[in-house]
Design an enzyme around this catalytic site. Structure first.
Site, PDB file in Angstrom:
ATOM      1  N   HIS A  76     -35.809  66.874 -56.220  1.00  0.00           N
ATOM      2  CA  HIS A  76     -35.828  67.923 -55.636  1.00  0.00           C
ATOM      3  C   HIS A  76     -37.310  68.458 -54.948  1.00  0.00           C
ATOM      4  CE1 HIS A  76     -32.058  69.658 -57.740  1.00  0.00           C
ATOM      5  NE2 HIS A  76     -31.676  68.693 -56.587  1.00  0.00           N
ATOM      6  N   PHE A  77     -37.523  69.114 -53.850  1.00  0.00           N
ATOM      7  CA  PHE A  77     -38.812  69.222 -53.503  1.00  0.00           C
ATOM      8  C   PHE A  77     -38.809  70.219 -52.644  1.00  0.00           C
ATOM      9  CE2 PHE A  77     -37.082  66.113 -50.661  1.00  0.00           C
ATOM     10  CZ  PHE A  77     -37.405  66.628 -49.528  1.00  0.00           C
TER      11      PHE A  77
ATOM     12  N   HIS B  33     -35.207  71.164 -50.534  1.00  0.00           N
ATOM     13  CA  HIS B  33     -34.061  70.402 -51.424  1.00  0.00           C
ATOM     14  C   HIS B  33     -33.862  70.682 -52.573  1.00  0.00           C
ATOM     15  CE1 HIS B  33     -32.778  66.106 -53.044  1.00  0.00           C
ATOM     16  NE2 HIS B  33     -31.767  67.090 -52.618  1.00  0.00           N
TER      17      HIS B  33
ATOM     18  N   GLY C  12     -36.400  61.746 -46.493  1.00  0.00           N
ATOM     19  CA  GLY C  12     -36.850  60.621 -46.980  1.00  0.00           C
ATOM     20  C   GLY C  12     -37.517  60.527 -48.232  1.00  0.00           C
ATOM     21  N   SER C  13     -37.815  59.394 -48.678  1.00  0.00           N
ATOM     22  CA  SER C  13     -38.421  59.579 -50.144  1.00  0.00           C
ATOM     23  C   SER C  13     -39.783  60.315 -49.904  1.00  0.00           C
ATOM     24  CB  SER C  13     -38.764  58.245 -50.475  1.00  0.00           C
ATOM     25  OG  SER C  13     -39.137  57.370 -49.809  1.00  0.00           O
ATOM     26  N   MET C  14     -40.579  60.596 -51.183  1.00  0.00           N
ATOM     27  CA  MET C  14     -41.855  61.147 -51.042  1.00  0.00           C
ATOM     28  C   MET C  14     -42.835  60.398 -50.159  1.00  0.00           C
ATOM     29  SD  MET C  14     -43.844  62.713 -54.453  1.00  0.00           S
ATOM     30  CE  MET C  14     -43.690  61.164 -55.041  1.00  0.00           C
TER      31      MET C  14
ATOM     32  N   SER D  94     -38.847  61.868 -42.537  1.00  0.00           N
ATOM     33  CA  SER D  94     -37.485  62.337 -42.585  1.00  0.00           C
ATOM     34  C   SER D  94     -36.809  62.615 -41.353  1.00  0.00           C
ATOM     35  CB  SER D  94     -37.421  63.954 -43.369  1.00  0.00           C
ATOM     36  OG  SER D  94     -38.090  63.540 -44.837  1.00  0.00           O
TER      37      SER D  94
ATOM     38  N   HIS E  32     -27.323  61.360 -46.681  1.00  0.00           N
ATOM     39  CA  HIS E  32     -28.026  62.257 -47.105  1.00  0.00           C
ATOM     40  C   HIS E  32     -29.299  62.190 -47.453  1.00  0.00           C
ATOM     41  CE1 HIS E  32     -28.179  60.901 -51.165  1.00  0.00           C
ATOM     42  NE2 HIS E  32     -28.368  62.064 -51.687  1.00  0.00           N
TER      43      HIS E  32
ATOM     44  N   GLY F 240     -31.799  57.068 -50.631  1.00  0.00           N
ATOM     45  CA  GLY F 240     -31.026  56.219 -51.658  1.00  0.00           C
ATOM     46  C   GLY F 240     -32.162  55.543 -52.596  1.00  0.00           C
TER      47      GLY F 240
END
Lengths: 493, 142
Positions: free
Chosen positions: A216-217, A247, A391-393, A397, A416, A419
């Site tokens: 979460h962020f 998120h 997207g990932s950190m 996105s 979503h 992954g």
């Protein structure tokens, strides 16, 4: 004959798939005698191989054995191993006698994403990003090992359960437009807080307005590239301007509701004579007292999550005002949309030419209805539902739109996120949180995190390439690209 | 202050899982397996307890079988942390059969709890009998 893996599931190999096209692969029901429907995996060849690197597909084959399924089990390109149902899975069960499964929704009921956008140009605000990250970190607490920003007496918590984002509107935490631009307008009908345990309420009453931890962020992004200028204009997305992503989900409140019902349903499956390949997939008939009780409690948690993201959006707006207000004058953040990606919903879908009522379980998958859907605000109806894909950190996105074609392919769903591909244990071993933070800051991304160990677990290389995932959903016709975002400040619990 | 050890000699060991946390746990008896499972949970989340005030809780749980009790046991400890900020360094399993668990736990408020655990799951959970006692693999949703 299939072989069993160490954990008792059926191993799946690449040769077990039938290639339907470059982005769709099928495991037919002939693969396993207990499968009731086929499994459809949306992936390019490389993402399919990633999915075969853990137990994702084995878990999908387990899901395909549940009673009352219709169509197929749809697996998104960002799939990864979870517990019970893989993350990135969609299944639909026939109403009223199909089943509902708390484990196939997940513990974080209505975990989801909200995106707000602004007319603030990044170039003009760049020098404020460090301050903004610090103020967001202070105003949007993780809540880990502590309390939330909005403590609630139990009777007020029941109102949150019934009213969702509407409760936040009454409290002055929302604009009416925010609710119009939220899935289900920020409130699921039929929530039953009376079906929520006292234990769940004890866990949830002090956590409203908190992000949580894990993946979460809250992130500040710059709108990097626009792919559909017409849609972007209607949505208010301007290249070069700042946006905010939130998120998170229903926090300990939803976690405890799922925990309670997964425990109680262990008796229900015995009572209803349901055989399961994995006990995390416990379920009960939709029309049973147990199934209905869970549905009412799940909706209460979903509404809590809508209110939670709304409260965090309010805190984000306050933070922008505090840091950029004096310099900018106009720092208002306008909501693009808010979507759920862990939820079970009663919907009508066309299965083999017939419109039937089904309970669509999406776990790590986003509803993505196409143009014309009446549950959208008028300005979005010609476009389709906005889909928000973090997207990932440290990576991009995406903002996408739902399509008409995904109705028959994925029960109106899409991906979503990126992954995961690397375990948290390995990420902790290979990545040092403080170094990662330094690397991200060198790339111009301000980072605030509650734990360096937690930061290491979320390292970008622990995830798939989100751009590849988005290319796949785009080519597969289950979502349409609108804009890409790049991070400039990240706040993690 | 009490911190929890994460060495393999402690009766548990973290193993790989793509998205969540998994650990293997073992014990000479079911009661010891349950105790090690609790200690493993606390070690993984990096719990540190305050010196005082000391607290005592009696836990009563029911389940359909031992696996169900093991999941309920860990979820009870997660709940006691999130609702009352408590952790426990002394665990006495008073009763454990296929349908019920009774335990007396002693501990203190937590000074440190580094990771949010959503829940302990049933994912592929089987308690196996081994030559040395019992073992199981637990998956925690984080």
């Amino acid at each position: 004959m299939q072989s069993l893996d160490a954990e008792g599931g059926t191993m799946v190999n690449k040769q077990d798939f039938r290639r339907i096209n470059d982005y769709l692969w099928e495991i037919p029901t002939s693969f396993h005698p207990a499968m009731n429907v086929p499994v459809w995996v949306f992936a390019d060849e490389s993402l399919l191989e990633d999915a075969l690197g853990d137990l994702s597909i084995t878990q999908a084959v387990n899901v395909a054995q549940l009673p009352g399924l219709v169509g197929h089990v749809a697996i998104m390109p960002d799939v990864h191993q979870g517990y019970g149902m893989p993350i990135g899975g969609v299944m639909a069960t026939r109403a009223p006698d199909g089943v509902i499964s708390p484990g196939a929704v997940g513990y974080d009921i209505n975990c989801g994403v909200r995106v707000l956008t602004s007319e603030i140009e990044y170039k003009a605000a760049q020098s404020y990003m460090n301050d903004l990250a610090s103020v967001l970190y202070r105003n949007c607490p993780s809540g880990v090992g502590g309390k939330g920003s909005i403590p609630l007496p139990i009777e007020e918590l029941d109102k949150v359960c019934r009213q969702g984002a509407g409760w936040a509107l009454d409290q002055g935490y929302a604009f009416a437009e925010d609710l119009a631009r939220t899935e289900e307008f920020g409130r699921l009908e039929g929530a039953q807080p009376e079906n929520v345990s006292k234990r769940a309420k004890e866990r949830g009453k002090g956590q409203l307005g908190t992000l949580g931890a894990g993946n979460h962020f809250l992130e500040v992004d710059v709108i990097d590239q626009v792919f559909d200028p017409e849609a972007a204009e209607i949505m208010g997305l301007q290249a070069g301007c700042l946006a905010v992503q939130i998120h998170c989900g229903s926090r300990g409140f939803g976690h405890q509701i799922c925990t309670d019902y997964v425990h109680d349903f262990q008796w229900a499956v015995i009572h209803y004579g349901i055989h399961l390949p994995d006990r995390e997939l416990v379920c009960a008939p939709l029309d049973s007292p147990e199934g209905q009780a869970y549905l009412g409690a799940m909706k209460a948690a979903a509404n809590y999550a809508f209110a939670n993201r709304q409260a965090l959006a309010h805190h984000a707006r306050q933070s922008f005002q505090e840091v950029l207000g004096p310099a900018r004058g106009t720092s208002h953040l306008r909501q693009i949309y808010d979507i759920a990606h862990n939820m079970a919903k009663m919907e009508i879908h066309r299965i083999e030419g017939q419109a039937i009522a089904v309970c669509v379980h999406r776990k790590g998958a986003t509803r993505a209805f196409g143009p014309g859907f009446e549950g959208l605000p008028p300005e979005y109806r010609p476009l389709g539902q906005p889909v928000l894909v973090p997207g990932s950190m440290g990576t991009e996105s995406w903002i996408l739109l739902g399509t008409e074609a995904n109705e028959e392919l994925t029960f109106g769903s899409t991906c979503h996120g990126a992954g995961r591909v690397m375990s948290r244990r390995r990420a902790k071993r290979e990545v040092r949180g403080d170094r990662l933070r330094h690397e991200l800051e060198k790339e111009g991304i301000s980072v605030r995190a509650g734990s360096m160990r937690g930061l290491a677990e979320e390292a970008p290389r622990a995830y798939k390439d989100v751009n590849r995932v988005v290319e796949t959903v785009s080519h597969a016709g289950i979502a349409h690209k609108v804009a890409r975002l790049k991070p400039v400040a990240v706040v993690k619990g | 202050m009490t911190a929890f050890s994460n060495s393999p000699a402690s009766g548990f060991q973290e193993i790989d899982h793509t998205a969540d946390w998994a650990y293997q746990v073992w014990g000479k008896s079911l009661a010891e397996l349950f105790t090690h499972a609790a200690q493993g949970l606390y070690a993984l989340v990096g719990v540190e307890l305050a010196t005082e005030p000391r607290v005592v809780r009696t836990i009563h749980l029911t389940g359909v079988d031992s696996e169900s009790l093991l999941v309920a046991w860990l979820n009870e400890l997660i709940h006691l942390h999130e609702s009352e900020n408590l952790g426990f360094d002394q665990i006495e399993i008073l009763r454990l059969d296929g349908a019920a668990l009774q335990a007396e736990v002693r501990g203190a408020p937590t000074q440190q709890w580094l990771k949010d655990i959503k829940a302990a799951t049933y994912h592929n959970l089987v308690i196996h009998s081994t030559e040395k006692g019992f073992e199981a693999t637990l998956v925690l949703d984080v």
